[in-house]
Design a protein around this motif. Structure first.
Motif, PDB file in Angstrom:
ATOM      1  N   PRO A  16    -108.294 -19.006 135.144  1.00  0.00           N
ATOM      2  CA  PRO A  16    -108.345 -18.686 133.707  1.00  0.00           C
ATOM      3  C   PRO A  16    -109.464 -19.427 132.989  1.00  0.00           C
ATOM      4  CG  PRO A  16    -106.072 -18.998 134.400  1.00  0.00           C
ATOM      5  CD  PRO A  16    -106.934 -19.410 135.560  1.00  0.00           C
ATOM      6  N   ILE A  17    -110.122 -18.709 132.108  1.00  0.00           N
ATOM      7  CA  ILE A  17    -111.186 -19.280 131.287  1.00  0.00           C
ATOM      8  C   ILE A  17    -110.570 -19.712 129.961  1.00  0.00           C
ATOM      9  CG2 ILE A  17    -113.370 -18.828 130.105  1.00  0.00           C
ATOM     10  CD1 ILE A  17    -113.822 -16.607 132.256  1.00  0.00           C
ATOM     11  N   ALA A  18    -110.704 -20.971 129.622  1.00  0.00           N
ATOM     12  CA  ALA A  18    -110.224 -21.493 128.338  1.00  0.00           C
ATOM     13  C   ALA A  18    -111.416 -22.001 127.550  1.00  0.00           C
ATOM     14  CB  ALA A  18    -109.221 -22.622 128.550  1.00  0.00           C
ATOM     15  N   LEU A  19    -111.454 -21.659 126.266  1.00  0.00           N
ATOM     16  CA  LEU A  19    -112.549 -22.123 125.422  1.00  0.00           C
ATOM     17  C   LEU A  19    -112.027 -22.442 124.029  1.00  0.00           C
ATOM     18  CD1 LEU A  19    -113.482 -19.633 123.312  1.00  0.00           C
ATOM     19  CD2 LEU A  19    -114.313 -18.666 125.450  1.00  0.00           C
ATOM     20  N   THR A  20    -112.759 -23.279 123.344  1.00  0.00           N
ATOM     21  CA  THR A  20    -112.412 -23.629 121.967  1.00  0.00           C
ATOM     22  C   THR A  20    -113.601 -23.363 121.053  1.00  0.00           C
ATOM     23  OG1 THR A  20    -113.109 -25.940 122.204  1.00  0.00           O
ATOM     24  CG2 THR A  20    -110.801 -25.429 122.698  1.00  0.00           C
ATOM     25  N   ILE A  21    -113.295 -23.116 119.793  1.00  0.00           N
ATOM     26  CA  ILE A  21    -114.299 -22.980 118.739  1.00  0.00           C
ATOM     27  C   ILE A  21    -113.895 -23.931 117.626  1.00  0.00           C
ATOM     28  CG2 ILE A  21    -115.410 -21.437 117.087  1.00  0.00           C
ATOM     29  CD1 ILE A  21    -114.483 -19.112 118.957  1.00  0.00           C
ATOM     30  N   GLU A  22    -114.720 -24.921 117.386  1.00  0.00           N
ATOM     31  CA  GLU A  22    -114.399 -25.934 116.376  1.00  0.00           C
ATOM     32  C   GLU A  22    -114.361 -25.330 114.979  1.00  0.00           C
ATOM     33  OE1 GLU A  22    -116.414 -30.022 114.496  1.00  0.00           O
ATOM     34  OE2 GLU A  22    -117.515 -28.759 115.927  1.00  0.00           O
ATOM     35  N   ASN A  23    -113.370 -25.723 114.201  1.00  0.00           N
ATOM     36  CA  ASN A  23    -113.344 -25.431 112.772  1.00  0.00           C
ATOM     37  C   ASN A  23    -113.934 -26.632 112.034  1.00  0.00           C
ATOM     38  OD1 ASN A  23    -112.161 -22.872 112.748  1.00  0.00           O
ATOM     39  ND2 ASN A  23    -110.090 -23.711 112.784  1.00  0.00           N
ATOM     40  N   ARG A  24    -115.140 -26.511 111.563  1.00  0.00           N
ATOM     41  CA  ARG A  24    -115.760 -27.640 110.867  1.00  0.00           C
ATOM     42  C   ARG A  24    -115.056 -27.953 109.549  1.00  0.00           C
ATOM     43  NH1 ARG A  24    -122.326 -27.455 111.790  1.00  0.00           N
ATOM     44  NH2 ARG A  24    -122.272 -27.217 114.057  1.00  0.00           N
ATOM     45  N   ASP A  25    -114.390 -26.956 108.989  1.00  0.00           N
ATOM     46  CA  ASP A  25    -113.676 -27.164 107.730  1.00  0.00           C
ATOM     47  C   ASP A  25    -112.424 -28.028 107.925  1.00  0.00           C
ATOM     48  OD1 ASP A  25    -113.526 -26.850 105.016  1.00  0.00           O
ATOM     49  OD2 ASP A  25    -112.481 -24.925 105.073  1.00  0.00           O
ATOM     50  N   TRP A  26    -112.053 -28.290 109.167  1.00  0.00           N
ATOM     51  CA  TRP A  26    -110.863 -29.093 109.477  1.00  0.00           C
ATOM     52  C   TRP A  26    -110.902 -30.446 108.788  1.00  0.00           C
ATOM     53  CZ3 TRP A  26    -106.122 -29.975 110.699  1.00  0.00           C
ATOM     54  CH2 TRP A  26    -105.711 -31.120 111.365  1.00  0.00           C
ATOM     55  N   LYS A  27    -112.086 -31.010 108.677  1.00  0.00           N
ATOM     56  CA  LYS A  27    -112.188 -32.352 108.071  1.00  0.00           C
ATOM     57  C   LYS A  27    -111.685 -32.354 106.634  1.00  0.00           C
ATOM     58  CE  LYS A  27    -117.062 -31.948 106.613  1.00  0.00           C
ATOM     59  NZ  LYS A  27    -117.301 -30.578 107.118  1.00  0.00           N
ATOM     60  N   ASN A  28    -111.720 -31.192 105.986  1.00  0.00           N
ATOM     61  CA  ASN A  28    -111.238 -31.093 104.607  1.00  0.00           C
ATOM     62  C   ASN A  28    -109.743 -30.789 104.519  1.00  0.00           C
ATOM     63  OD1 ASN A  28    -113.919 -31.404 103.547  1.00  0.00           O
ATOM     64  ND2 ASN A  28    -114.317 -29.270 104.073  1.00  0.00           N
ATOM     65  N   TRP A  29    -109.105 -30.582 105.680  1.00  0.00           N
ATOM     66  CA  TRP A  29    -107.706 -30.149 105.689  1.00  0.00           C
ATOM     67  C   TRP A  29    -106.788 -31.041 106.516  1.00  0.00           C
ATOM     68  CZ3 TRP A  29    -105.521 -25.915 103.152  1.00  0.00           C
ATOM     69  CH2 TRP A  29    -106.421 -25.138 102.418  1.00  0.00           C
ATOM     70  N   GLN A  30    -107.317 -32.111 107.078  1.00  0.00           N
ATOM     71  CA  GLN A  30    -106.515 -32.942 107.974  1.00  0.00           C
ATOM     72  C   GLN A  30    -105.276 -33.504 107.292  1.00  0.00           C
ATOM     73  OE1 GLN A  30    -108.634 -35.659 110.683  1.00  0.00           O
ATOM     74  NE2 GLN A  30    -110.541 -34.722 109.989  1.00  0.00           N
TER      75      GLN A  30
END
Length: 397
Positions: A72-86
């Motif tokens: 299985p191929i697993a990949l992630t895509i970072e949400n840069r806006d996360w820093k504003n929602w932690q």
């Protein structure tokens, strides 16, 4: 069987895609995947979120030394806006005072139905997963499916036919023009007709000025598909049914059309069905096509009886306007039940080109699944050998 799933929320740390069933030995071009993600982010009328995110796929497993290894191929895509929602959306308990509740559901969104289904007292968690941000993970998985299909001579692209009341006059767009669109370094509305694209832009401008949003129609074209993908044998294996479900699953798509399906309903059969011809040719003449059978028209959209027939596959998605409005509609407060304006979240005005990129991904994933079911193979060498045998069968027919 080729299978995929996604996880992640709009303002969470990352999006995740898992794709299994890809044969070993498929070359993976990370730059190509990232360009597909870039294409999804483009288009006139996109909102402020796209100024924050610079989507890039980080592959965790299933690819080594530039090629798939069968796992299985697993990949992630970072949400840069996360820093504003932690602090607003922590994984742990966090501080309830910092939570950003969605207290009034937006008409047309999943807010109310989702809150009722999952027994939430407001719609934040519904918004987070129901958001079209999720489609970025689909586009990344779809890019891998596209790389697989290319090995079988198939290419999948999209173009925009309408935005609001502005539409192309000639909906039968040459494949070469659609190819040229995909190579552009700047995307306006992904329409191959420049004059129509300017009228589409005016529709977006008007929606922007009035605090509204606008939908439209995109068409996904699969070029080079061999006849025989899908089957009439069982209802849930018909290719048109699978494609319709795949494209309908995209956020805000409310109708799907195969070929000239809508016009066909109001036309006589003599004007709808694609007459069949035959052109005798030497087996080694090098011309495109899997057989000598020909069609002068393609009203069927490349699918007859639930199977591909060798013509381009044409799938149209009809996209409703985005449901988050800067001039909100009437709604009700979850807590007081009193009338209020619907909640507003930073959003887009028009996402038709982006939806087309998502449509490409879903069509590619569906065709790749059907191709692997027909040609099989645990490695690309085996799959291509099986495909080569089938191509010879068609040539010898």
């Amino acid at each position: 069987m080729l299978r995929f799933s996604t996880a992640g929320e709009s303002h969470g740390e990352a999006l995740v895609a898992v794709l299994s069933g890809v044969p070993a030995g498929l070359g993976i071009d990370s730059a190509y995947i990232d360009r597909e993600l870039w294409r999804r982010q483009q288009g006139y009328g996109r909102g402020g979120r796209m100024k924050i995110e610079r989507d890039s796929a980080h592959i965790l497993s299933g690819v080594r030394h530039g090629a798939t290894i069968g796992s299985p191929i697993a990949l992630t895509i970072e949400n840069r806006d996360w820093k504003n929602w932690q602090e607003a959306l922590p994984v742990g308990a966090g501080d309830p005072e910092k939570h950003k509740a969605v207290n009034s559901p937006r008409p047309g969104h999943a807010d109310l139905a989702g809150a009722l289904k999952y027994n939430f007292r407001e719609a934040r968690y519904v918004l987070e997963r129901a958001s079209a941000r999720e489609s970025a993970a689909r586009v990344a998985a779809g890019a891998i499916a596209k790389l697989l299909l290319r090995e079988l001579g198939i290419e999948v692209l999209s173009h925009v036919l309408a935005v609001g009341g502005a539409a192309v006059e000639d909906a039968e767009m040459a494949w070469e023009k659609i190819q040229a669109l995909s190579a552009r370094e700047e995307v306006l509305l992904n329409c191959a007709d420049p004059e129509a694209e300017e009228r589409m832009k005016a529709e977006v401008d008007n929606a922007l000025k009035t605090g509204d949003s606008v939908g439209g129609v995109f068409e996904v074209v699969a070029h080079g598909v061999a006849p025989g993908l899908g089957t009439y044998a069982n209802w849930d294996e018909r290719l048109d049914a699978l494609l319709a479900a795949a494209v309908m699953s995209l956020q805000a798509v409310k109708a799907v059309e195969i070929g000239s399906g809508i016009c066909a309903a109001a036309s006589p059969g003599s004007a709808v069905h694609d007459a069949i011809g035959y052109e005798r040719r030497a087996q080694d003449d090098g011309r495109a096509g899997y057989t000598g059978f020909t069609r002068r028209t393609n009203h069927a959209g490349g699918i007859e009886g639930g199977m591909s027939n060798g013509e381009d596959i044409l799938v149209r998605g009809y996209l409703k306007p985005i449901s988050t409005l800067r001039r909100p509609l009437e709604s009700v407060d979850f807590r007081t039940r009193e009338p209020v304006k619907a909640a507003y979240e930073r959003s887009d005005v028009c996402v038709v080109p982006a939806a087309g990129a998502g449509g490409e991904a879903m069509v590619a994933l569906t065709l790749a699944r059907c191709a692997l079911e027909k040609f099989g193979g645990d490695s690309m060498g085996e799959t291509l050998r099986n495909f080569g045998g089938y191509k010879k069968q068609l040539k010898d027919y």
